[in-house]
Design a protein around this motif. Structure first.
Motif, short mmCIF file in Angstrom:
data_model
loop_
_atom_site.label_atom_id
_atom_site.label_comp_id
_atom_site.label_asym_id
_atom_site.label_seq_id
_atom_site.Cartn_x
_atom_site.Cartn_y
_atom_site.Cartn_z
N LYS A 97 0.83 -1.21 0.00
CA LYS A 97 0.00 0.00 0.00
C LYS A 97 0.86 1.26 0.00
CE LYS A 97 -3.70 -0.03 2.75
NZ LYS A 97 -4.90 -0.05 1.90
N GLY A 98 2.05 1.18 0.59
CA GLY A 98 2.90 2.36 0.68
C GLY A 98 3.91 2.49 -0.43
N ILE A 156 -3.76 3.90 7.66
CA ILE A 156 -2.63 4.50 6.98
C ILE A 156 -3.03 4.86 5.56
CG2 ILE A 156 -0.28 4.11 6.13
CD1 ILE A 156 0.14 2.22 8.46
N THR A 200 -1.69 6.62 1.87
CA THR A 200 -0.49 6.98 1.12
C THR A 200 -0.63 8.40 0.59
OG1 THR A 200 -1.43 6.01 -0.87
CG2 THR A 200 0.01 4.61 0.45
N GLN A 207 11.01 6.45 -3.08
CA GLN A 207 9.88 6.12 -3.95
C GLN A 207 10.17 6.27 -5.44
OE1 GLN A 207 7.07 4.73 -2.65
NE2 GLN A 207 8.15 4.83 -0.72
#
Length: 360
Positions: free
Chosen positions: A118-119, A150, A152, A214
């Motif tokens: 998910k992140g 959480i 993103t 990322q």
């Protein structure tokens, strides 16, 4: 003959139903008795009896578990190899109660994997949701992802993740097969489209693909030059494998005796100028050392206490990255040495001041 075959097929079907019940209805914290298991089986197969269920369960365990000896020693030595267990299995007991299926991943491990998916900035929202749904099925019916709170951060990068994955695949193939690659390197124009920075394509010796903040980067060299160059994969296009073998990494001083992680530790924010040993004056407050840990982790050396407010530390990293860091945290950090790096920072600050004074 047909009756035997039908009986075997029915037994296989019942065993698969048993496995389905155990996977969804039990885990490391939840067990079922034989009576509870039989009641669930009867809802799926009304003809199932306790005797047939016991036979099917033992056949199922024989198929997916190692052979259990009478003393339970095999289980004691290799408990991780057993998928279906029951109370007393470690003693070699054969009467089954407290039956449970041990899933390949613990709930904590599933939480970790789902959180990573998910992140991840390298996976589209749709793919992340699809992968997350599949990961959740690897747990029991009792499993619930504990970190759905959480969220993103929205990405502004419009590059198709499939495009990046294709680039990774080609570069990885080049690294594995020890080949050079040729590619176009781009930037964004005012219309938001990728535009080549030059007409001529780049030829590179790829050594590593790394994920940093990322984004994916390639560490490489050009021709026989020893300097390491860094390229963002989402800005690369038209990548092709060459027939020519790449240059050996043994001829690249910064990579010859280190790995990609060590290289990135010395090159903050993927600056690729020569790493330098820099002496910093840093606030000894929590904010000061938090900024140091955010940038350098534990890769710094405490030198001395300067006064009640400041300490002196030493780091080895890209000089250009250190300058940007010192500007960003100018209230907490000051470059002491080397002198030329300190002067370069002063010049940059003066140029910024001139720019803003001219446009008051």
């Amino acid at each position: 003959m047909n009756d035997n075959r039908a009986s075997q097929q029915n037994s296989i079907i019942r065993a698969l139903k048993l496995l389905e019940i155990l996977k969804s209805g039990t885990d490391r914290k939840h067990k079922l008795t034989q009576e509870q298991l039989l009641a669930m089986m009867k809802k799926m197969d009304g003809s199932c009896t306790l005797k047939t269920m016991r036979t099917d369960l033992r056949n199922l365990m024989s198929a997916i578990n190692p052979i259990l000896d009478d003393a339970g020693e095999e289980y004691k030595d290799h408990p991780q190899d057993y998928r279906i267990i029951y109370d007393g299995i470690e003693e070699g007991r054969h009467r089954m109660s407290g039956i449970q299926y041990i899933h390949e991943f613990t709930n904590d491990e599933l939480d970790l994997l789902i959180g990573l998916v998910k992140g991840s900035g390298g996976i589209s929202k749709e793919s992340a949701e699809s992968i997350t749904a599949k990961l959740k099925k690897l747990g029991s019916g009792y499993y619930q992802y504990t970190s759905d709170v959480i969220q993103t951060i929205p990405e502004h990068n419009t590059i198709d993740k499939t495009f990046i994955n294709q680039n990774i695949w080609i570069i990885n193939a080049a690294i594995i097969n020890n080949k050079q690659i040729v590619f176009t390197f781009n930037g964004y124009c005012k219309d938001g489209k990728l535009t080549p920075v030059r007409e001529r394509k780049y030829i590179a010796n790829p050594y590593y693909v790394v994920l940093y903040q990322q984004k994916y980067y390639m560490l490489c060299t050009h021709d026989k030059y020893e300097d390491v160059h860094i390229y963002r994969l989402d800005l690369m296009s038209d990548i092709e494998l060459c027939e020519e073998d790449r240059e050996s990494v043994r001829g690249v001083p910064e990579l010859e005796h280190s790995n990609a992680k060590e290289y990135m530790d010395r090159h903050l924010n993927m600056f690729y100028d020569e790493p330098r040993t820099v002496v910093l004056k840093v606030s000894n407050s929590l904010r000061g050392y938090t900024s140091i840990h955010d940038q350098f982790g534990d890769k710094y050396t405490y030198k001395r206490k300067i006064d009640d407010e400041y300490d002196e530390i030493e780091v080895t990293a890209s000089g250009d990255a250190i300058i940007d860091y010192a500007i960003q945290y100018s209230d907490l950090v000051e470059i002491i040495r080397p002198k030329d790096l300190r002067n370069k920072l002063i010049d940059k600050i003066n140029n910024i001041q001139i720019k803003y004074e001219e446009n008051k």
